[in-house]
Design a protein around this motif. Structure first.
Motif, PDB file in Angstrom:
ATOM      1  N   SER A   1     -62.238 -57.498  19.984  1.00  0.00           N
ATOM      2  CA  SER A   1     -63.267 -57.571  19.678  1.00  0.00           C
ATOM      3  C   SER A   1     -63.669 -57.033  21.492  1.00  0.00           C
ATOM      4  CB  SER A   1     -64.132 -57.721  19.316  1.00  0.00           C
ATOM      5  OG  SER A   1     -63.337 -57.253  17.976  1.00  0.00           O
ATOM      6  N   GLU A   2     -63.747 -58.517  22.052  1.00  0.00           N
ATOM      7  CA  GLU A   2     -63.256 -58.463  23.416  1.00  0.00           C
ATOM      8  C   GLU A   2     -63.541 -57.425  24.492  1.00  0.00           C
ATOM      9  OE1 GLU A   2     -64.413 -62.688  24.329  1.00  0.00           O
ATOM     10  OE2 GLU A   2     -61.888 -62.300  24.587  1.00  0.00           O
TER      11      GLU A   2
ATOM     12  N   ILE B   1     -71.032 -58.857  19.104  1.00  0.00           N
ATOM     13  CA  ILE B   1     -70.403 -57.550  18.482  1.00  0.00           C
ATOM     14  C   ILE B   1     -71.023 -57.132  17.624  1.00  0.00           C
ATOM     15  CG2 ILE B   1     -68.569 -57.858  17.039  1.00  0.00           C
ATOM     16  CD1 ILE B   1     -66.563 -60.181  18.370  1.00  0.00           C
TER      17      ILE B   1
ATOM     18  N   LEU C   1     -70.573 -65.183  20.838  1.00  0.00           N
ATOM     19  CA  LEU C   1     -70.109 -63.714  21.120  1.00  0.00           C
ATOM     20  C   LEU C   1     -70.456 -62.705  19.401  1.00  0.00           C
ATOM     21  CD1 LEU C   1     -68.336 -62.535  22.810  1.00  0.00           C
ATOM     22  CD2 LEU C   1     -65.975 -63.777  20.707  1.00  0.00           C
ATOM     23  N   LEU C   2     -70.643 -63.476  18.457  1.00  0.00           N
ATOM     24  CA  LEU C   2     -70.770 -62.999  17.200  1.00  0.00           C
ATOM     25  C   LEU C   2     -71.869 -61.878  16.878  1.00  0.00           C
ATOM     26  CD1 LEU C   2     -69.228 -65.696  14.752  1.00  0.00           C
ATOM     27  CD2 LEU C   2     -67.710 -63.573  16.182  1.00  0.00           C
TER      28      LEU C   2
ATOM     29  N   ARG D   1     -60.957 -61.926  17.793  1.00  0.00           N
ATOM     30  CA  ARG D   1     -61.965 -62.064  18.986  1.00  0.00           C
ATOM     31  C   ARG D   1     -61.076 -61.042  19.656  1.00  0.00           C
ATOM     32  NH1 ARG D   1     -61.836 -67.939  20.335  1.00  0.00           N
ATOM     33  NH2 ARG D   1     -59.870 -67.419  20.823  1.00  0.00           N
TER      34      ARG D   1
ATOM     35  N   ALA E   1     -64.106 -59.243  12.511  1.00  0.00           N
ATOM     36  CA  ALA E   1     -63.858 -60.365  13.305  1.00  0.00           C
ATOM     37  C   ALA E   1     -65.510 -61.188  13.110  1.00  0.00           C
ATOM     38  CB  ALA E   1     -64.292 -59.588  15.105  1.00  0.00           C
TER      39      ALA E   1
ATOM     40  N   TYR F   1     -58.223 -65.193  13.786  1.00  0.00           N
ATOM     41  CA  TYR F   1     -59.045 -64.861  14.127  1.00  0.00           C
ATOM     42  C   TYR F   1     -58.936 -64.744  15.729  1.00  0.00           C
ATOM     43  CZ  TYR F   1     -64.475 -66.118  16.024  1.00  0.00           C
ATOM     44  OH  TYR F   1     -64.664 -65.411  16.594  1.00  0.00           O
TER      45      TYR F   1
ATOM     46  N   GLY G   1     -65.264 -65.315  12.070  1.00  0.00           N
ATOM     47  CA  GLY G   1     -66.045 -65.985  12.779  1.00  0.00           C
ATOM     48  C   GLY G   1     -66.565 -66.598  12.451  1.00  0.00           C
TER      49      GLY G   1
ATOM     50  N   ASP H   1     -67.982 -69.713  17.692  1.00  0.00           N
ATOM     51  CA  ASP H   1     -68.696 -68.447  18.941  1.00  0.00           C
ATOM     52  C   ASP H   1     -70.137 -67.913  18.381  1.00  0.00           C
ATOM     53  OD1 ASP H   1     -66.311 -69.063  20.522  1.00  0.00           O
ATOM     54  OD2 ASP H   1     -65.028 -67.441  18.703  1.00  0.00           O
TER      55      ASP H   1
END
Ligand code: FUC
Length: 814
Positions: free
Chosen positions: A529-530, A598, A594-595, A526, A581, A522, A585, A591
């Motif tokens: 993806s960021e 995404i 953040l998810l 993450r 992700a 994970y 997640g 998160d």
């Protein structure tokens, strides 16, 4: 103009067996010993490296030539690379980035490429090469032309064996690389005490490859060379930087330093130790040359190590390690060494078997089968190909070690093709395509660790070169986990290498559903993806979020460059990455804010497009027809079809039709790995005959060497793995929440069986078929799991019992 676009918004990966979210709970397969077919054999010794047989314990390996007058063991250690820890990040990149992007928007691609070439590439521009430990040459006095010669590699015991008869009785030479004892063992036996040889070490050297950097389809056959039974190779003068010295009365120690890389100093030392146990006389000269006289049995123990501790630490003591390993191994009997080696190998190798039927060809030596593979039906050769790939993966990618590189573990010279690195725009991923399906999920661990390390070096590359959070890796990496773009923009300026590796690891998790793997994966998903959240740009035509700058791996578009924005492969890879992700997640409950970002970004990635010729567009624009290399080996934009499942026969028939149009234009046969990928793609589309026809080209003498190594040429291991993935994909598929039985079975394999195969969702299966129809199925997996099973057009949901088992028999149709 594109004929249309098709949304992939509904295509978030559906888990197979919705109930089972954790743990493996797998009952072991009943099969313990693979079928008799798991053997390569020959009637003559290896004349060339591509006829020699590989052994390896995941870290230390050899090519065994099986020669009579002089045995040659060419040695490799997986951490012996050129260079030392280095930082290739180019701080000029960040300032150039907006300008490169602006030139791409204006369609000034060549200028964008030039500017990126000047300011955005790694320093140095190349990565470090994998190396070699050189050779051990055992030169036999009084050798004679043998009678009754045979040489084989038993994949189940991981042992290379040579037997022959001479005037003075029978000889037997057995070699294995033990994971249990971390030594290579060469056992020599002569019926009448005639073993008389000298042992020399030939240092690492340059090799003349017949066609380095070859990228087109193979045209010549790779047939065996005529053999000279008593051939000798010259050890040549000893290299000044390689020291050879006695190590006790029966041992030799060779120490040296690795090669310097381009603009990176050499930073590793290595040690190679040999210990001789024998009933004959053993002498070691002051110069460290070893000779044996009048022996009946000799056991040679060989150990090797480098000072590599991690990608940033080279402070190890290889000599101490080598001495300790030799000491420990010398204290064991040969029988105990052999037993412990076999146990360690079988712990991974056993439990899987594949039979596809036998024809007369199956009785022939392996090189003769390969030579005939394009003309004679030999289904057992395909089964052997899969077992050989399993053997290679165990030998080159054991938990705790390095991942399999472009040549796995085996490399002859200090100048290997493409540095024998990790090329992550297809090749490293392909190495791991069959791993889980053939029951070798454990061998993916080195890849997971490499990506963990890349996420550290790649975070610096992301921050300094792109001003982004998260981490990025481009199209290659090496032992030092370099992650900046190399070679030049047409190859290196591709930001999706790390993301593709993440998706490969996600597939690994999806097969096994191991919570420990999910927890390690994970943070990688993450971070990757960021990076894209921070670097995706708005398409100026309002089509959504795209990568820029990028390339569609190694393929030129019609405007004199590869550099572009938003190629199909990037959109597909990033879409998968975001989906994985999100799912990871959510499963871990982490998160949420953040998810949500995404998820929003994922919905804005432009969907796949169908171009004016009905093809799947490789680029965001409809450029395919005018691209200069219509048969290019890479089929990057078909990532979405295989290994991904975004494009599939059930949900996106129009895109499948477009993929077929593209593939027909690209052609069936290319260089090794590219041929294997084409076979996987046709298999995934359920086109068994087409996939089989391509496989025939892969397994024949234009793409497979006599030792069953895949040719690029020269050797590149990805085709062995990709071809095996295609064979597995023809027999069983698991995607879109379904398990598909015999989805692309060719007529050439009407009856067969598969035992101990794995499928997504924590499932394992045994399947037998006859007359092209399934006859029996045993499924194992999480207790109580519901599995959607597809047998041609019939879909049913079956439930595993409280022991996690389901069995079914089909009535005979005869
Ligand atoms: C990519 C491919 C080449 C080769 C190299 C190692 O660059 O395009 O064919 O496989 O990797």
């Amino acid at each position: 103009m594109s004929k249309g676009t098709i949304s992939r918004r509904s295509l978030i990966a559906a888990p197979i067996g919705v109930a089972a979210l954790s743990g493996h709970g797998l009952a072991q397969s009943a099969v313990k010993t693979p079928g008799l077919g798991a053997r390569l054999w020959y009637r003559r010794p290896a004349a060339t490296w591509n006829e020699a047989l590989p052994i390896g314990n995941g870290r230390f390996g050899a090519m065994v030539f099986g020669r009579v007058g002089q045995e040659r063991l060419q040695l490799n250690e997986s951490t012996l690379w050129a260079g030392s820890p280095y930082d290739p990040v180019n701080p000029e990149a960040l300032a150039a980035l907006p300008q490169v992007r602006a030139l791409i928007v204006q369609g000034r691609f060549k200028e964008a490429e030039k500017l990126a070439g000047e300011h955005m590439m790694a320093k140095p521009l190349w990565q470090m090469s994998y190396g070699t430990l050189g050779d051990l040459l055992l030169t036999f006095r009084n050798a004679e032309t043998p009678a009754d010669y045979a040489r084989d590699l038993d994949l189940a015991t991981a042992t290379a064996l040579v037997t022959f008869a001479g005037k003075h009785g029978r000889h037997r030479r057995e070699a294995f690389a033990s994971a249990a004892d971390q030594v290579i063992v060469l056992r020599l036996e002569a019926e009448r005490g005639e073993l008389d040889f000298t042992l020399e070490h030939r240092g690492p050297r340059q090799v003349d490859y017949p066609s380095p950097a070859y990228t087109g389809p193979a045209t010549e056959t790779l047939a065996v060379k005529t053999v000279d039974w008593l051939a000798h190779e010259d050890a040549g003068p000893r290299r000044a930087d390689v020291r050879q010295a006695p190590d006790g009365p029966h041992g030799v120690l060779i120490t040296g330093r690795n090669e310097a890389g381009p603009d990176v100093p050499a930073g590793l030392t290595y040690a190679l130790g040999v210990r001789v146990l024998s009933d004959g006389g053993v002498e070691v000269s002051e110069a460290g040359d070893l000779s044996v006289r009048g022996a009946k049995t000799v056991t040679l123990l060989v150990a090797a190590a480098t000072s590599h501790v991690s990608y940033k630490d080279v402070g190890g003591d290889p000599t101490a390690l080598v001495r300790a390993r030799l000491e420990a191994a010398a204290a064991k009997s040969f029988a105990a060494l052999k037993r412990d080696h076999e146990t360690a190998h079988r712990a991974l190798f056993d439990g899987f078997d594949l039979e596809l039927g036998r024809t007369a060809s199956a009785a022939l030596p392996t090189d003769e089968r390969i030579a005939a593979a394009e003309t004679a039906d030999d289904p057992a050769l395909a089964a052997l190909y899969v077992q050989f790939a399993r053997y290679l993966l165990i030998a080159s990618s054991r938990p705790g070690g390095q991942p399999a590189n472009l040549q796995g573990l085996w490399n002859e010279g200090v100048n290997p093709p493409w540095g024998s690195k990790y090329t992550i725009n297809i090749n490293t991923e392909m190495n791991y395509w069959p791993a889980d399906a053939v029951g070798l999920g454990a061998c993916v661990e080195p890849l997971l660790r490499m990506v963990e390390e890349l996420s550290v070096t790649g975070a610096r590359t992301a921050r300094v070169m792109y001003g982004a959070r998260g981490w990025v890796a481009h199209h290659n990496t090496d032992l030092w986990r370099a992650s900046a773009p190399i070679d030049g923009p047409p190859w290196g300026l591709w930001p999706c290498g790390g993301a593709w590796l993440c998706n490969t690891l996600w597939t690994h998790w999806d097969y096994d559903r191991d919570p420990a793997v999910l927890a390690r994966l994970y943070p990688l998903l993450r971070g990757a993806s960021e990076f894209f959240l921070d670097t995706l740009v708005e398409d100026p035509q309002g089509r959504g979020l795209i990568t820029s700058p990028s390339v569609s791996p190694e393929n030129q578009h019609p405007f004199g460059s590869s550099v572009c924005a938003g190629p199909a492969m990037d959109r597909q890879i990033v879409c998968d990455l975001f989906a994985h992700a999100l799912e990871a997640g959510r499963r871990l409950g982490q998160d949420a804010p953040l998810l949500a970002r995404i998820e929003a970004a994922r919905l804005r990635i432009p969907a796949d497009r169908i171009g004016r010729s009905g093809q799947l567009q490789e680029w965001l624009e409809d450029w395919d027809d005018a691209a200069p290399e219509p048969q290019h080996r890479h089929v990057s934009h078909l990532y979405g079809l295989y290994p991904s499942e975004q494009i599939n026969v059930r949900d996106t028939p129009a895109l499948v039709a477009a993929a077929k149009t593209t593939l027909k234009k690209r052609g069936d046969l290319s260089t090794g790995w590219a041929t294997a990928w084409r076979a996987c793609l046709w298999a995934r589309m359920g086109e068994g005959e087409h996939a089989h026809q391509i496989l025939t080209g892969l397994l024949g003498p234009h793409r497979t060497y006599p030792n069953l190594f895949d040719a690029h040429p020269p050797f590149q291991i990805d085709g062995n793995f990709g071809g095996s993935a295609a064979i597995m994909e023809m027999l069983v598929q698991s995607w879109g929440g379904e398990l598909r039985l015999l989805p692309a079975l060719p007529k050439a394999w009407p009856a067969g069986q598969l035992r101990g195969a794995r499928a997504r969702g924590g499932l394992s299966l045994d399947l037998a078929w006859r007359d092209g129809q399934p006859r029996s199925l045993v499924l194992r997996g999480p207790a109580g799991e519901a599995v959607r099973l597809r047998d041609r057009d019939e879909v049913s949901t079956v439930r595993l019992d409280h022991l996690g088992r389901y069995a079914r028999r089909w009535p005979s149709t005869a």
